[in-house]
Design a protein around this motif. Structure first.
Motif, PDB file in Angstrom:
ATOM      1  N   GLU A 249       0.842  -1.190   0.000  1.00  0.00           N
ATOM      2  CA  GLU A 249       0.000   0.000   0.000  1.00  0.00           C
ATOM      3  C   GLU A 249       0.877   1.239   0.000  1.00  0.00           C
ATOM      4  O   GLU A 249       1.773   1.369   0.827  1.00  0.00           O
ATOM      5  N   ASN A 250       0.633   2.141  -0.928  1.00  0.00           N
ATOM      6  CA  ASN A 250       1.378   3.392  -1.040  1.00  0.00           C
ATOM      7  C   ASN A 250       2.882   3.176  -0.930  1.00  0.00           C
ATOM      8  O   ASN A 250       3.532   3.705  -0.021  1.00  0.00           O
TER       9      ASN A 250
ATOM     10  N   HIS B 228       1.301   3.649 -19.589  1.00  0.00           N
ATOM     11  CA  HIS B 228       0.413   3.993 -18.479  1.00  0.00           C
ATOM     12  C   HIS B 228      -0.997   4.170 -19.021  1.00  0.00           C
ATOM     13  O   HIS B 228      -1.185   4.786 -20.068  1.00  0.00           O
TER      14      HIS B 228
ATOM     15  N   THR C  69       2.812  -1.393 -11.450  1.00  0.00           N
ATOM     16  CA  THR C  69       2.157  -0.573 -10.435  1.00  0.00           C
ATOM     17  C   THR C  69       0.700  -0.350 -10.816  1.00  0.00           C
ATOM     18  O   THR C  69       0.391  -0.012 -11.953  1.00  0.00           O
TER      19      THR C  69
ATOM     20  N   LYS D  60      -2.514   1.859  -9.376  1.00  0.00           N
ATOM     21  CA  LYS D  60      -2.978   2.877  -8.433  1.00  0.00           C
ATOM     22  C   LYS D  60      -4.490   2.935  -8.509  1.00  0.00           C
ATOM     23  O   LYS D  60      -5.063   3.045  -9.594  1.00  0.00           O
TER      24      LYS D  60
ATOM     25  N   SER E 145      -8.001   4.711  -6.720  1.00  0.00           N
ATOM     26  CA  SER E 145      -8.479   5.787  -5.861  1.00  0.00           C
ATOM     27  C   SER E 145      -9.990   5.894  -5.961  1.00  0.00           C
ATOM     28  O   SER E 145     -10.610   5.339  -6.866  1.00  0.00           O
TER      29      SER E 145
END
Length: 169
Positions: free
Chosen positions: A37-38, A125, A146, A148, A150
Motif C-alpha cells: 500500500e502506497n 500507463h 504498479t 494505483k 483511488s
C-alpha cells in the motif's frame, strides 16, 4: 546530517528515522502475492526483510499487465472509460521514435484514435475512470506493474484486480 558548530566548522551527526510499509500477502492456490500500500520509491528493505524471514529459495518478481488487463474489474463495474493514456516506442520514421500522452474527460477509444492507427507502440500507463453502484473511482495501470486505485470504490477495485493476478504470472 551536517550542521555547523559555533566556530562554523561542519560536524556530522547521524539521525535515526523510523519507516513503515503497509503490505498484505494474498494467497491464490500455490501462489502468494505481495500487495504494498502506497509504496515508496524503493521497497528493497521490505523484500530484504521477507527474504530473511523466508530463507533460501525466496524470489519475487513484479506482476505486469503488458500482455493484457484484468478483465474481472471491467466486467464487474457499471461503466468504465479510458481517460488517460501514455505510449512509448511509437516508430514514426526510420530514425524518429515518439512518446505520446493523451487525456480526455469524456473517455477515449484507442481504435478510433487516428494518430495511433498503423503504429506499433507500448502502453506505458493507462488510467480508467470506473463507476460502481453510483460511486466513482479511478484505476491506473503502469507497465512496471504498479496499479494505483483511488476513489470511494477503491477497496472493491483492489479485490477485483486481485482476482485476476494469477493470469499475469
Amino acid at each position: 546530517m551536517t550542521k555547523l558548530d559555533p566556530d562554523g566548522i561542519p560536524t556530522y551527526e547521524q539521525v535515526d528515522s523510523v519507516s513503515f510499509t503497509d503490505f498484505a500477502l494474498v494467497e491464490m492456490g500455490e501462489l502468494t502475492f505481495l500487495r504494498v500500500e502506497n509504496p515508496g520509491r524503493n521497497v528493497r528493505d521490505l523484500l530484504n526483510a521477507l527474504e530473511s524471514l523466508a530463507g533460501m529459495g525466496f524470489t519475487a518478481k513484479p506482476v505486469s499487465f503488458d500482455k493484457g488487463q484484468p478483465t474481472t474489474v471491467f466486467s464487474s463495474v457499471d461503466a468504465s472509460k479510458l481517460v488517460g493514456l501514455k505510449i512509448v516506442g511509437a516508430v514514426l520514421a526510420d530514425d524518429l521514435v515518439a512518446r505520446m500522452e493523451f487525456a480526455s474527460k469524456d473517455g477515449m477509444v484507442i481504435e478510433n484514435m487516428t494518430v495511433l492507427s498503423g503504429l506499433k507502440y507500448k502502453v506505458e500507463h493507462a488510467v480508467f475512470e470506473v463507476v460502481l453502484g453510483g460511486l466513482r473511482g479511478q484505476i491506473a495501470f503502469a507497465a512496471n506493474g504498479t496499479v494505483k486505485i483511488s476513489g470511494q470504490v477503491a477497496p472493491k477495485l483492489v479485490s477485483l484486480v486481485e482476482q485476476d493476478l494469477h493470469q499475469f504470472v
